[in-house]
Design an enzyme around this catalytic site. Structure first.
Site, PDB file in Angstrom:
ATOM      1  N   ASN A   1       0.875  -1.179   0.000  1.00 12.16           N
ATOM      2  CA  ASN A   1       0.000   0.000   0.000  1.00 12.16           C
ATOM      3  C   ASN A   1       0.911   1.226   0.000  1.00 12.16           C
ATOM      4  O   ASN A   1       1.467   1.583   1.031  1.00 12.16           O
ATOM      5  CB  ASN A   1      -0.899  -0.022   1.241  1.00 12.16           C
ATOM      6  N   TRP A   2       1.064   1.815  -1.189  1.00 10.99           N
ATOM      7  CA  TRP A   2       2.000   2.941  -1.310  1.00 10.99           C
ATOM      8  C   TRP A   2       1.465   4.204  -0.644  1.00 10.99           C
ATOM      9  O   TRP A   2       2.211   5.162  -0.450  1.00 10.99           O
ATOM     10  CB  TRP A   2       2.277   3.233  -2.788  1.00 10.99           C
ATOM     11  N   LYS A   3       0.166   4.220  -0.339  1.00  5.59           N
ATOM     12  CA  LYS A   3      -0.472   5.440   0.215  1.00  5.59           C
ATOM     13  C   LYS A   3      -0.188   6.622  -0.723  1.00  5.59           C
ATOM     14  O   LYS A   3      -0.054   6.423  -1.935  1.00  5.59           O
ATOM     15  CB  LYS A   3      -0.018   5.687   1.647  1.00  5.59           C
TER      16      LYS A   3
ATOM     17  N   HIS B   1      -9.841   1.465   4.312  1.00  6.19           N
ATOM     18  CA  HIS B   1      -8.602   1.656   5.072  1.00  6.19           C
ATOM     19  C   HIS B   1      -8.882   2.612   6.228  1.00  6.19           C
ATOM     20  O   HIS B   1      -9.666   3.557   6.083  1.00  6.19           O
ATOM     21  CB  HIS B   1      -7.498   2.212   4.159  1.00  6.19           C
TER      22      HIS B   1
ATOM     23  N   GLU C   1      -7.330   4.993   7.368  1.00  2.00           N
ATOM     24  CA  GLU C   1      -7.078   6.410   7.064  1.00  2.00           C
ATOM     25  C   GLU C   1      -8.266   7.017   6.326  1.00  2.00           C
ATOM     26  O   GLU C   1      -8.544   8.213   6.459  1.00  2.00           O
ATOM     27  CB  GLU C   1      -5.766   6.538   6.260  1.00  2.00           C
TER      28      GLU C   1
ATOM     29  N   GLU D   1      -6.046  -4.660  10.235  1.00  2.63           N
ATOM     30  CA  GLU D   1      -5.030  -3.638  10.473  1.00  2.63           C
ATOM     31  C   GLU D   1      -5.356  -2.877  11.750  1.00  2.63           C
ATOM     32  O   GLU D   1      -6.165  -1.935  11.723  1.00  2.63           O
ATOM     33  CB  GLU D   1      -4.994  -2.649   9.296  1.00  2.63           C
TER      34      GLU D   1
ATOM     35  N   GLY E   1       1.912   2.412  10.679  1.00  4.96           N
ATOM     36  CA  GLY E   1       2.889   3.490  10.539  1.00  4.96           C
ATOM     37  C   GLY E   1       3.542   3.897  11.850  1.00  4.96           C
ATOM     38  O   GLY E   1       4.228   4.915  11.922  1.00  4.96           O
TER      39      GLY E   1
ATOM     40  N   SER F   1       2.764  -2.029  10.317  1.00  2.33           N
ATOM     41  CA  SER F   1       4.192  -2.128  10.602  1.00  2.33           C
ATOM     42  C   SER F   1       4.769  -3.517  10.321  1.00  2.33           C
ATOM     43  O   SER F   1       5.697  -3.955  11.002  1.00  2.33           O
ATOM     44  CB  SER F   1       4.501  -1.682  12.038  1.00  2.33           C
TER      45      SER F   1
ATOM     46  N   GLY G   1       4.716   1.231   4.734  1.00  2.80           N
ATOM     47  CA  GLY G   1       6.066   1.790   4.639  1.00  2.80           C
ATOM     48  C   GLY G   1       7.080   0.865   3.993  1.00  2.80           C
ATOM     49  O   GLY G   1       7.848   1.282   3.110  1.00  2.80           O
TER      50      GLY G   1
HETATM   51  P1  PGA Z   1       2.366   0.356   7.596  1.00  2.00           P
HETATM   52  O1  PGA Z   1       0.939   0.586   6.890  1.00  2.00           O
HETATM   53  O2  PGA Z   1       2.889  -0.949   7.081  1.00  2.00           O
HETATM   54  O3  PGA Z   1       3.201   1.528   7.151  1.00  2.00           O
HETATM   55  O4  PGA Z   1       2.123   0.332   9.064  1.00  2.00           O
HETATM   56  C1  PGA Z   1       0.072  -0.470   6.617  1.00  2.00           C
HETATM   57  C2  PGA Z   1      -1.213   0.052   6.032  1.00  2.00           C
HETATM   58  O5  PGA Z   1      -1.682   1.116   6.457  1.00  2.00           O
HETATM   59  O6  PGA Z   1      -1.794  -0.573   5.123  1.00  2.00           O
END
Ligand code: PGA
Length: 247
Positions: free
Chosen positions: A9-11, A94, A96, A165, A171, A209, A231
């Site tokens: 997931n590049w966000k 997600h 976010e 998640e 993150g 993470s 990340g």
């Molecule tokens: P992260 O993000 O690996 O940077 O914690 C995972 C995600 O939000 O899909």
């Protein structure tokens, strides 16, 4: 046996030049992977990335999809547009998007439905906040989030991917322990089993993470069928190491 899925997931990261460099490294290193692989990239780069990975083991995913079909929805990207670009997966719900864009369980369920109708596999994210975990609400929260998607999508539910998640692990560098993650995955698996006789084919990913150092242990749990990686998916050696751990 069901393959694992490692989805990056590049966000909101990337640029045409750096995307190409990252994918070149991934394509050079990926070999004949034992798992399914996807990169979920920002919408403006779906076509670029699609062309770069065409014919390879790496599939393309979007990070969101509209809950509407077409028309006056400025800024939205429909499932049929994603299909048009040969997109294979779309992340929906997600944390976010739930947190910063007010997406409710109902909206997430509709998005999953639109993806499925277009032949795109929704990666449905569920997860509790730290506050909810500390209040002992983890199971209740993830079950409520998944129930909405099950309710709206009926017998198609075996076609989704689920990603657990925990919001407090995204993150932050704080990973759920393999046992903590497995406990929630088992709850989600039981919920899917009650909804469909094909529940065993549903890949349940862990995200939060995940990195080269902790992936093998997480992926070794009975009900962890892959990872949704933020990340660490932006660094080719790290993402490749996670892919290797999914063998
Ligand atoms: P992260 O993000 O690996 O940077 O914690 C995972 C995600 O939000 O899909």
């Amino acid at each position: 046996m069901k393959k694992k899925l490692i989805a990056g997931n590049w966000k909101m990261n990337g640029a045409t030049a750096t995307n190409a460099a990252l994918l070149q490294q991934l394509l050079a290193g990926v070999g004949q992977p034992a798992c399914d692989i996807a990169v979920c990239v920002p919408a403006p780069y779906l076509a670029e990335v699609g062309a770069l990975v065409k014919g390879s083991a790496i599939a393309v995913g979007a990070q969101d999809v509209s809950a509407h079909d077409a028309g006056a929805y400025t800024g939205e990207v429909s499932a049929s547009m994603l299909r048009d670009l040969a997109v294979r997966y779309a992340i929906v719900g997600h944390s976010e998007r739930r947190q910063y864009h007010g997406e409710t369980d109902g909206v997430v369920a509709s998005k999953a439905q639109k993806a499925l109708a277009a032949g795109i596999t929704p990666i449905v994210c569920v997860g509790e906040t730290l506050q909810e975990r500390e209040a002992g609400l983890t199971e209740e929260v993830v079950k409520r989030q998944l129930a909405a998607v099950i309710h709206t999508n009926g017998h198609c539910i075996s076609e989704i991917v689920v990603a657990y998640e925990p919001v407090w692990a995204i993150g932050t560098g704080k990973t759920a322990s393999p046992e903590q993650a497995q406990q929630v995955h088992a709850v989600l698996r039981a919920q899917l089993r009650a909804a469909t006789e094909h529940s065993d084919r549903v890949q349940i990913l862990y995200g939060g993470s995940m990195n080269a150092a902790n992936a093998a242990q997480l992926l070794g749990q009975a009900d962890i069928d892959g990872g949704l990686v933020g990340g660490a998916s932006l660094k080719a050696p790290d993402f490749l190491a996670i892919i290797a751990a999914a063998a």
